[in-house]
Design a protein around this motif. Sequence first.
Motif, PDB file in Angstrom:
ATOM      1  N   GLN A   9      50.993   5.178 -35.416  1.00 58.07           N
ATOM      2  CA  GLN A   9      51.084   5.222 -34.132  1.00 58.07           C
ATOM      3  C   GLN A   9      51.311   6.582 -33.636  1.00 58.07           C
ATOM      4  O   GLN A   9      52.048   7.229 -33.816  1.00 58.07           O
ATOM      5  CB  GLN A   9      52.320   4.209 -33.621  1.00 58.07           C
ATOM      6  CG  GLN A   9      52.541   4.074 -32.158  1.00 58.07           C
ATOM      7  CD  GLN A   9      53.457   3.258 -31.743  1.00 58.07           C
ATOM      8  OE1 GLN A   9      54.691   3.538 -32.567  1.00 58.07           O
ATOM      9  NE2 GLN A   9      53.615   2.508 -30.674  1.00 58.07           N
ATOM     10  N   GLU A  52      52.484  -1.846 -24.109  1.00 60.16           N
ATOM     11  CA  GLU A  52      51.361  -1.865 -25.042  1.00 60.16           C
ATOM     12  C   GLU A  52      51.701  -1.351 -26.436  1.00 60.16           C
ATOM     13  O   GLU A  52      52.348  -0.286 -26.468  1.00 60.16           O
ATOM     14  CB  GLU A  52      49.920  -1.446 -24.409  1.00 60.16           C
ATOM     15  CG  GLU A  52      49.497  -1.908 -23.278  1.00 60.16           C
ATOM     16  CD  GLU A  52      48.491  -1.196 -22.860  1.00 60.16           C
ATOM     17  OE1 GLU A  52      47.510  -2.014 -22.083  1.00 60.16           O
ATOM     18  OE2 GLU A  52      48.440   0.325 -22.929  1.00 60.16           O
ATOM     19  N   TRP A  54      49.523   0.316 -29.469  1.00 64.28           N
ATOM     20  CA  TRP A  54      48.283   0.652 -29.998  1.00 64.28           C
ATOM     21  C   TRP A  54      48.656   1.251 -31.381  1.00 64.28           C
ATOM     22  O   TRP A  54      49.273   2.187 -31.547  1.00 64.28           O
ATOM     23  CB  TRP A  54      47.659   1.819 -28.998  1.00 64.28           C
ATOM     24  CG  TRP A  54      47.291   1.203 -27.796  1.00 64.28           C
ATOM     25  CD1 TRP A  54      47.878   0.979 -26.669  1.00 64.28           C
ATOM     26  CD2 TRP A  54      45.939   0.606 -27.533  1.00 64.28           C
ATOM     27  NE1 TRP A  54      46.886   0.710 -25.699  1.00 64.28           N
ATOM     28  CE2 TRP A  54      45.719   0.321 -26.505  1.00 64.28           C
ATOM     29  CE3 TRP A  54      44.532   0.601 -28.465  1.00 64.28           C
ATOM     30  CZ2 TRP A  54      44.655  -0.265 -25.780  1.00 64.28           C
ATOM     31  CZ3 TRP A  54      43.678  -0.036 -28.007  1.00 64.28           C
ATOM     32  CH2 TRP A  54      43.592  -0.673 -26.485  1.00 64.28           C
ATOM     33  N   ASN A  56      46.368   2.813 -35.145  1.00 63.80           N
ATOM     34  CA  ASN A  56      45.419   3.516 -35.375  1.00 63.80           C
ATOM     35  C   ASN A  56      45.295   3.433 -36.778  1.00 63.80           C
ATOM     36  O   ASN A  56      46.288   3.682 -37.520  1.00 63.80           O
ATOM     37  CB  ASN A  56      45.352   5.033 -35.008  1.00 63.80           C
ATOM     38  CG  ASN A  56      45.168   5.037 -33.635  1.00 63.80           C
ATOM     39  OD1 ASN A  56      45.947   5.061 -32.819  1.00 63.80           O
ATOM     40  ND2 ASN A  56      43.853   5.450 -32.899  1.00 63.80           N
TER      41      ASN A  56
END
Length: 66
Positions: A9, A52, A54, A56
């Motif tokens: 993150q 949110e 997110w 990766n």
Amino acid sequence: MSTLHDVSQGTKYTKDGEEKTRWQKLGVAFEKEGRITSVKLEALPIPNKEGEIWLNIFPKKDEVPF
């Protein structure tokens, strides 16, 4: 056999007037037959200002022993 990937993150911060990203490894993703089939989180991600989360996925880095 599965291929492992790092799950990370990114957190934005500013240093010397330049925006940068700090990456925190949160777990691993497992790839089988060219697809990510599962993810194991070893830490909980933190939501951004909009609520949110997110994550990766990057190629797995070799672990460096201390």
